[in-house]
Enzyme design. Sequence first.
Site, PDB file in Angstrom:
ATOM      1  N   CYS A 121       0.805  -1.229   0.000  1.00  8.05           N
ATOM      2  CA  CYS A 121       0.000   0.000   0.000  1.00  8.05           C
ATOM      3  C   CYS A 121       0.838   1.280   0.000  1.00  8.05           C
ATOM      4  O   CYS A 121       0.476   2.240  -0.680  1.00  8.05           O
ATOM      5  CB  CYS A 121      -0.980   0.001   1.171  1.00  8.05           C
ATOM      6  N   HIS A 132      -2.620   0.827   7.481  1.00 11.14           N
ATOM      7  CA  HIS A 132      -2.915   0.891   6.050  1.00 11.14           C
ATOM      8  C   HIS A 132      -2.808   2.344   5.607  1.00 11.14           C
ATOM      9  O   HIS A 132      -2.947   3.268   6.426  1.00 11.14           O
ATOM     10  CB  HIS A 132      -4.318   0.336   5.787  1.00 11.14           C
ATOM     11  N   SER A 159      -4.694  -2.790  -1.751  1.00  8.34           N
ATOM     12  CA  SER A 159      -5.073  -3.557  -0.570  1.00  8.34           C
ATOM     13  C   SER A 159      -5.540  -4.927  -1.017  1.00  8.34           C
ATOM     14  O   SER A 159      -5.864  -5.151  -2.183  1.00  8.34           O
ATOM     15  CB  SER A 159      -6.193  -2.846   0.200  1.00  8.34           C
TER      16      SER A 159
END
Length: 363
Positions: A168, A203, A220
């Site tokens: 990511c 994330h 993702s």
Amino acid sequence: MQTSSNVPAKPRVNSPKHQHLCCQCQDSVGGMLRASVEDRDDEQEDEGDEELGDGGVPFYVNRGGLPMDEDTWERMWRHVARIHPDGDALGKSIRGATDLPKMPIPSVPTYQPTTAIPLRLEAIQKYIRELQYNHTGTQFFEIKKSRPLTALMDIAKEMTREALPIKCLEAVILGIYLTNSMPAVERFPISFKSQFSGNYFYHIVLGVHSGGRFGALGMSRREDLMFKPLEHRTLMDLVQDFEGAYSGYWHALRKVKIGQYVSHDPHSVEQIEWKHSVLDLDGLSKEELRKELERHTRDMRLKIGKPTPPTPTKDRRNSMGSPLRGPGSPVRRISCVERRPSGEKKALEQKASGDMNVYQIRV
């Protein structure tokens, strides 16, 4: 150096072994879905720890550039043998194969001058998705958040040449690179910290703003935790969209960090401001969160008219070189960036010990 004909010490560019390893890991570990771990704490990242972890699962970073050196290459396979249910058998089946098909190399998106911004962003997201998610447990491209933008753009160009699977944080840098030619699109990082079963997961995506609407680009394992179309009227709407996606996987979203707009100048020596606002969702009501996000939106708009640091001369740019090829240490922050944390809890959160045998829903 003597090596077996079936076990190369240094993988070639876009090696089928890289790609097939990622596919095999995805097929077997897809139910567990390990966390996206690139957005770890800045202190941990700046210290340059070689082995990092998220949700109790460690991962490695390839710090030597490409092609990989032999130690990193072998360490990657040892790590796969530890985390994959098939253990060492998976590595042997891939490394010993002589007939692996050649993996397709995605083409960098191009568009006509009349192509609408939403369609351009969809094309960029399609390209990022075609690179595939990196399931090996070893991040192929080292991303130091403290590096100047020009150095990070060098890494992004390297990603398009190598066409290897990414994670990511790498997708955020690549998204910035691919949208630099779109002055009507403002870009800013959005980081998430979620909790599931006593463990914390991290994330990051690239927020985008154009035509009065917000959206996001990213990578993702979960479709609803990366791309968001340019349809959200406010930043609050965008954050709530992600929060709803997290709740669908029984993750509680604990913290959101939002950065400032990123310069469109690929040769800029300024650093990305990764966390202009730090929002503790446990300490904020919905109305307080909305006000904080409105304040952040105003702050981003104010930055548009501010002058940016001068770009280096051509000679200086040439002397800087690619961070993947040179041995020089990364540029460090000269001074702390002023941030506006909101609702920060003073009490330290208890962190459960990571147990790789405990089932975790990872995002």
